[in-house]
Design a protein around this motif. Structure first.
Motif, PDB file in Angstrom:
ATOM      1  N   LYS A 290       0.726  -1.228   0.053  1.00  0.00           N
ATOM      2  CA  LYS A 290       0.168   0.096  -0.003  1.00  0.00           C
ATOM      3  C   LYS A 290       0.714   1.114  -0.105  1.00  0.00           C
ATOM      4  N   ASP A 291       1.799   1.303   0.929  1.00  0.00           N
ATOM      5  CA  ASP A 291       2.706   2.540   1.017  1.00  0.00           C
ATOM      6  C   ASP A 291       3.510   2.691  -0.170  1.00  0.00           C
ATOM      7  N   TYR A 292       4.127   1.794  -0.725  1.00  0.00           N
ATOM      8  CA  TYR A 292       5.107   1.847  -1.743  1.00  0.00           C
ATOM      9  C   TYR A 292       4.618   1.914  -3.073  1.00  0.00           C
ATOM     10  N   PHE A 293       3.455   1.116  -3.533  1.00  0.00           N
ATOM     11  CA  PHE A 293       3.143   0.879  -4.973  1.00  0.00           C
ATOM     12  C   PHE A 293       1.705   1.848  -5.136  1.00  0.00           C
TER      13      PHE A 293
ATOM     14  N   LYS B 239       8.549  -6.778 -17.060  1.00  0.00           N
ATOM     15  CA  LYS B 239       8.046  -7.847 -16.177  1.00  0.00           C
ATOM     16  C   LYS B 239       9.277  -8.098 -15.149  1.00  0.00           C
ATOM     17  N   ILE B 240      10.522  -8.142 -15.742  1.00  0.00           N
ATOM     18  CA  ILE B 240      11.625  -8.312 -14.754  1.00  0.00           C
ATOM     19  C   ILE B 240      11.765  -7.040 -14.076  1.00  0.00           C
ATOM     20  N   ASN B 241      11.664  -5.978 -14.481  1.00  0.00           N
ATOM     21  CA  ASN B 241      12.000  -4.733 -13.565  1.00  0.00           C
ATOM     22  C   ASN B 241      10.871  -4.637 -12.304  1.00  0.00           C
ATOM     23  N   ARG B 242       9.501  -4.949 -12.881  1.00  0.00           N
ATOM     24  CA  ARG B 242       8.439  -5.066 -11.941  1.00  0.00           C
ATOM     25  C   ARG B 242       8.816  -6.026 -10.868  1.00  0.00           C
ATOM     26  N   HIS B 243       9.299  -7.141 -11.294  1.00  0.00           N
ATOM     27  CA  HIS B 243       9.385  -8.261 -10.186  1.00  0.00           C
ATOM     28  C   HIS B 243      10.479  -7.905  -9.138  1.00  0.00           C
ATOM     29  N   ARG B 244      11.531  -7.124 -10.150  1.00  0.00           N
ATOM     30  CA  ARG B 244      12.589  -6.736  -9.036  1.00  0.00           C
ATOM     31  C   ARG B 244      12.341  -5.689  -7.982  1.00  0.00           C
ATOM     32  N   MET B 245      11.322  -4.878  -8.305  1.00  0.00           N
ATOM     33  CA  MET B 245      10.541  -3.585  -7.524  1.00  0.00           C
ATOM     34  C   MET B 245       9.851  -4.456  -6.254  1.00  0.00           C
TER      35      MET B 245
ATOM     36  N   ASN C 170      10.369  -7.788  -5.220  1.00  0.00           N
ATOM     37  CA  ASN C 170      11.447  -8.403  -4.349  1.00  0.00           C
ATOM     38  C   ASN C 170      12.476  -7.299  -3.498  1.00  0.00           C
ATOM     39  N   LYS C 171      12.459  -6.202  -4.076  1.00  0.00           N
ATOM     40  CA  LYS C 171      13.170  -5.467  -3.306  1.00  0.00           C
ATOM     41  C   LYS C 171      12.462  -4.982  -1.860  1.00  0.00           C
ATOM     42  N   ILE C 172      11.134  -4.944  -2.137  1.00  0.00           N
ATOM     43  CA  ILE C 172      10.510  -4.332  -0.734  1.00  0.00           C
ATOM     44  C   ILE C 172      10.395  -5.864   0.243  1.00  0.00           C
ATOM     45  N   LEU C 173      10.566  -7.052  -0.416  1.00  0.00           N
ATOM     46  CA  LEU C 173      10.505  -7.910   0.552  1.00  0.00           C
ATOM     47  C   LEU C 173      11.930  -8.542   0.986  1.00  0.00           C
ATOM     48  N   LYS C 174      12.811  -7.704   0.583  1.00  0.00           N
ATOM     49  CA  LYS C 174      14.299  -8.149   0.838  1.00  0.00           C
ATOM     50  C   LYS C 174      14.704  -8.568   2.240  1.00  0.00           C
ATOM     51  N   ASP C 175      14.143  -7.950   3.370  1.00  0.00           N
ATOM     52  CA  ASP C 175      14.369  -8.210   4.616  1.00  0.00           C
ATOM     53  C   ASP C 175      13.750  -9.628   4.754  1.00  0.00           C
ATOM     54  N   ASP C 176      12.343  -9.803   4.434  1.00  0.00           N
ATOM     55  CA  ASP C 176      11.847 -10.995   4.905  1.00  0.00           C
ATOM     56  C   ASP C 176      12.470 -12.279   3.922  1.00  0.00           C
ATOM     57  N   TYR C 177      13.155 -12.008   2.939  1.00  0.00           N
ATOM     58  CA  TYR C 177      13.918 -13.252   2.353  1.00  0.00           C
ATOM     59  C   TYR C 177      15.057 -13.761   3.056  1.00  0.00           C
ATOM     60  N   SER C 178      15.548 -12.734   3.910  1.00  0.00           N
ATOM     61  CA  SER C 178      16.801 -12.901   4.497  1.00  0.00           C
ATOM     62  C   SER C 178      16.327 -13.666   5.851  1.00  0.00           C
ATOM     63  N   LYS C 179      15.085 -13.613   6.206  1.00  0.00           N
ATOM     64  CA  LYS C 179      14.702 -14.590   7.089  1.00  0.00           C
ATOM     65  C   LYS C 179      14.121 -15.708   6.838  1.00  0.00           C
ATOM     66  N   ASP C 180      12.908 -15.768   6.694  1.00  0.00           N
ATOM     67  CA  ASP C 180      12.315 -17.453   6.580  1.00  0.00           C
ATOM     68  C   ASP C 180      11.269 -17.358   5.570  1.00  0.00           C
ATOM     69  N   LEU C 181      11.041 -16.184   4.620  1.00  0.00           N
ATOM     70  CA  LEU C 181      10.364 -16.160   3.690  1.00  0.00           C
ATOM     71  C   LEU C 181      11.036 -17.159   2.374  1.00  0.00           C
TER      72      LEU C 181
END
Length: 90
Positions: free
Chosen positions: A12-15, A57-63, A65-76
């Motif tokens: 909501k905040d970013y997009f 599509k690749i750049n959209r997915h990168r965007m 994934n960027k906002i989920l970066k911290d979660d990926y480093s945990k257990d996402l």
């Protein structure tokens, strides 16, 4: 805050989406690699936003994934992404 709620807030905040959906599909992966009991680890995300205009599509997915970066480093473990423009959604 549960992971699903956190992801919804960040989207909501970013997009500033016209429409979005975040579905926790972790239970469907029981018995698969990356599944952990009680952990929100697998999601399907749909975002419809003007911010995706003129982006491939690749750049959209990168965007996303960027906002989920911290979660990926945990257990996402896994996220399925559909990132659409308003025109593509209509």
């Amino acid at each position: 805050m549960k992971r699903k709620s956190k992801i919804e807030k960040v989207i909501k905040d970013y997009f500033e989406p016209y429409y979005f959906s975040v579905l926790d599909v972790s239970e469907q992966h029981r018995g698969h690699q990356g599944f952990r009991e009680g952990v929100e680890s697998h999601f399907e995300i749909v975002i419809v936003s003007k911010i995706f205009d003129n982006k491939n599509k690749i750049n959209r997915h990168r965007m996303v994934n960027k906002i989920l970066k911290d979660d990926y480093s945990k257990d996402l473990h896994s996220v399925t992404i559909k990132a659409l423009t308003l025109e593509e959604f209509s």
